[in-house]
Enzyme design. Sequence first.
Site, PDB file in Angstrom:
ATOM      1  CB  ALA A 258      -0.890   0.014   1.239  1.00  8.62           C
ATOM      2  CD  GLU A 260       3.715   6.555   2.634  1.00  8.78           C
ATOM      3  OE1 GLU A 260       3.493   5.405   2.214  1.00  8.78           O
ATOM      4  OE2 GLU A 260       4.851   6.964   2.931  1.00  8.78           O
ATOM      5  CD  GLU A 293       0.324   2.520   3.678  1.00  8.42           C
ATOM      6  OE1 GLU A 293       0.924   3.603   3.570  1.00  8.42           O
ATOM      7  OE2 GLU A 293       0.908   1.418   3.642  1.00  8.42           O
TER       8      GLU A 293
HETATM    9  N1  BES Z   1       5.564   3.846   1.931  1.00  8.24           N
HETATM   10  C1  BES Z   1       5.294   2.468   1.840  1.00  8.24           C
HETATM   11  C2  BES Z   1       5.136   1.989   0.433  1.00  8.24           C
HETATM   12  C3  BES Z   1       6.415   1.886  -0.330  1.00  8.24           C
HETATM   13  C4  BES Z   1       7.324   0.939   0.013  1.00  8.24           C
HETATM   14  C5  BES Z   1       6.668   2.696  -1.393  1.00  8.24           C
HETATM   15  C6  BES Z   1       8.488   0.856  -0.707  1.00  8.24           C
HETATM   16  C7  BES Z   1       7.828   2.601  -2.097  1.00  8.24           C
HETATM   17  C8  BES Z   1       8.742   1.672  -1.764  1.00  8.24           C
HETATM   18  C9  BES Z   1       4.003   2.094   2.575  1.00  8.24           C
HETATM   19  O1  BES Z   1       3.650   2.936   3.603  1.00  8.24           O
HETATM   20  C10 BES Z   1       4.262   0.773   3.203  1.00  8.24           C
HETATM   21  O2  BES Z   1       5.015   0.706   4.126  1.00  8.24           O
HETATM   22  N2  BES Z   1       3.663  -0.275   2.665  1.00  8.24           N
HETATM   23  C11 BES Z   1       3.875  -1.617   3.135  1.00  8.24           C
HETATM   24  C12 BES Z   1       2.629  -2.169   3.707  1.00  8.24           C
HETATM   25  C13 BES Z   1       2.522  -1.781   5.126  1.00  8.24           C
HETATM   26  C14 BES Z   1       1.192  -2.022   5.707  1.00  8.24           C
HETATM   27  C15 BES Z   1       3.562  -2.458   5.990  1.00  8.24           C
HETATM   28  C16 BES Z   1       4.265  -2.438   1.955  1.00  8.24           C
HETATM   29  O3  BES Z   1       3.992  -2.003   0.854  1.00  8.24           O
HETATM   30  O4  BES Z   1       4.816  -3.510   2.147  1.00  8.24           O
HETATM   31 ZN    ZN Z   2       4.783   2.649   5.307  1.00 15.16          ZN
END
Ligand code: BES
Ligand code: ZN
Length: 845
Positions: A258, A260, A293
């Site tokens: 996901a 944010e 998020e």
């Molecule tokens: N900011 C991240 C998404 C992201 C991760 C963008 C790596 C670009 C590179 C987001 O907030 C996040 O941490 N997503 C996790 C899921 C979360 C619930 C642990 C993910 O995508 O694994």
């Molecule tokens: Zn994150």
Amino acid sequence: MTKVERLIERFIPEHYNLFLDIDRKAKTFTGNVAITGEALKETVSLHQKDLSIHSVLLDNTALSFSVDEEREVVDIDLPELGNMTLVIEFSGNITDNMTGMYPSYYTVDGVKKEIISTQFESHFAREVFPSIDEPEAKATFDLSLKFDQKEGEIALANMPEVHSERRQETGVWTFDTTPRMSSYLLAFAFGELHGKLSKTKNGTEIGVFATVAHKASSLDFALDIAERVIEFYEDYFGVPYPIPQCYHVALPDFSSGAMENWGLITYREIYLLVDENSTALSRQTVALVIAHEIAHQWFGNLVTMKWWDDLWLNESFANMMEYVSVDAIEPSWKIFEDFQTTGVPAALERDAIDGVQSVHVEVSHPDEINTLFDAAIVYAKGSRLMHMLRRWLGDQDFAAGLNHYFKEHQYGNTIGLDLWNALGQVSGKDVAGFMDSWLEQPGYPVVTAKVEGDTLILTQKQFFIGEHEDKGRLWHIPLNSNWEGLPDVMTQAVLEIPNYSQLKDQNTGALRLNTGNTAHYITNYEGELLDAVIAELPDLDATSKLQAVQERRLLAQAQIISYASLLPILEPLKDESAYMVMAAMQSVIADLRLFIEEKSEEEDHFNQFVRELFHAQYERLGFEKKAGESDEDEKVRQLVLSNLVTANDKNMMAKASEIFAQYDGNLDSIPASVRLSILSSQMKMHETPELVDLYLSTYPTTRDANLRDELAIALSLTQSEETLERLVAALKDKDVIKPQDLFLWYMRLLRNSFSQEQIWTWSRENWDWIKKALGGDMSFDSFVIAPARVFKTAQRLDEYKAFFEPQLGDLAISRNISMGISQIKARVDLIEKDKPAVVAALLAL
Ligand code: BES
Ligand code: ZN
């Protein structure tokens, strides 16, 4: 070596006025952007990647510019310094790699459709428009979009639409000005999306959207959670949600879990949509992801790290807050237990390998930015450290410190020290002093506790699994003991506490350290201390039981004790009914399988042992949900059934077959909480071409992403050459297996010894294709990590080295390659050394 340039040192952007004209058919776009800002140098650069830059104008005068693809910039010569507005015309392509602007594919009633959306973190805004694409370069954004809008289609962006009346004539969607924010948070999505809306007490509009392939009812759960989580954070942080909307969109193709984006959070479908036929586990996961998020809307969006080296300020915090908030809105879920069974072991295992990164990590090359998102370190370890800190400070001071931090730094950028200062000011404690050893150093300590004479001796030493070089690192360890009379924090290598017998008399029960398992270390109790803890084990609370099992398991991985000594710890836990304890037991069971030859006598013994271990709970819970049953019992049932399938429980599988037959091929109607075990046991017992046809044809067509995943798990259990051929063919067929799911298939087919050779060969032969299919983002390195989690023979070690060592020069994967080699080596060595003892113990069962 290329250093990462900081373009903000030469041009400070303040506002972007961005227009994009998108041609979905041709998969191209043209655009223009007016960037207002201050030039500090005569040559400035803007990030761009794979764009065609047509012109750069200053006050209607064309400036000379040159594109440098290697540096991902356009360099511009300016006639003057100071405040100005640059106008740039450009065009680019919509490509399939799930970064920048990209299409998601889905089918409704057999008709193929697409949604267009964006993914800009960490540095992909530059694929869509020229910008200073660095977190520190905060600016406001005016976005307008044009596309061939059809009936039923909508467009969403960070902010609400304005001037919708004009859109009727011009076809241009215009969105309100964003707050000051980083480029990686800009987002939009358009196509045939439908949604549900609600409002928080403070008037923020919440929306949950998905493609029309999904039922509107699948949006309800997320909507409710999102609303309550926002209200919780407003209260906890003491700062209102800063913008008018908080939208959530599920996308059919999504690289990570996901994202944010401020006001327009994007998700993998499985992490947002909840079918009527769902499991407690999946609902809890969805709630955690949403809460994560939304936490970023403050931690990350309102206040942002200055540079990627402090990524933990975003991710460790969001990962911690997701538990704090879900626990607050749904206390009966006991969600902290989930962290104990997922994040905690993930962090403890990976952080024990020499060469692992620290939570705070320097970034000196652009290719290193993606490697920062190491889930076990920046997410799991980082959040564990925050939980540790929160406990040390107490929740009240912690929340008050955060409030202080947000008020002081909102719409700005920070480094770690800013947060420590805020928390320190409020609590009066030396937070930086306490946290530095944890943030800046890789790894964690094992505290050895023993009694010599009448002295209790605690020693700290870095804990390693596998080959390592001990650098003599020390940590500030909060002892969190259940006994009175020990110091609060241990900073020295050896701590000698005299008058042990007196201490023992003053306290009750066995001496335990790290109660609640909230601090990032493990304890190796020796002699009488160990005996006392083990004797008490059946009477301890669930967290302590899990902790004891987890710690002994790690000590066995490090060859400090034998895996054989874990069997007597599992046995007394036979009647255990707490999910978290059973999850810890399951990890040990999975490890013990490493030592076992397939179809051997010891396997028979072990399977019998596992069946007995879970028998009581199977008898209690069976397959059918009882009226009023707890979510925990549902999770226990899932765990028990899945273990019984692996341990070849004939009775259980016969029952599974009966249930399967009742549903007559209607896979999505099988109750979700037992579906995986039923699908898997069918595959194990009755793998026929017809069964595989049914699974494989349901896989791409079902709406339910959980069912899809369960089908993948079940199919990956194949023992048939013919099925395997079909699966391998599907890996490159995007109409069957989406690139976003490739990794899951890869991992599971590697785990199955029947398919390991073939999938490993496939991955090496198709390496370049995989790399391309996954684009430039972080998901690619999991293809380096996965085999290292599975391989256990000297032959695989040699093959792994032969394939990956020549790629050590690639900074995006080099750390994972060397850690992978060390991990496989450690496993091969462990099996060689510990196998005789383990097999003997299994045969004696
Ligand atoms: N900011 C991240 C998404 C992201 C991760 C963008 C790596 C670009 C590179 C987001 O907030 C996040 O941490 N997503 C996790 C899921 C979360 C619930 C642990 C993910 O995508 O694994
Ligand atoms: Zn994150």
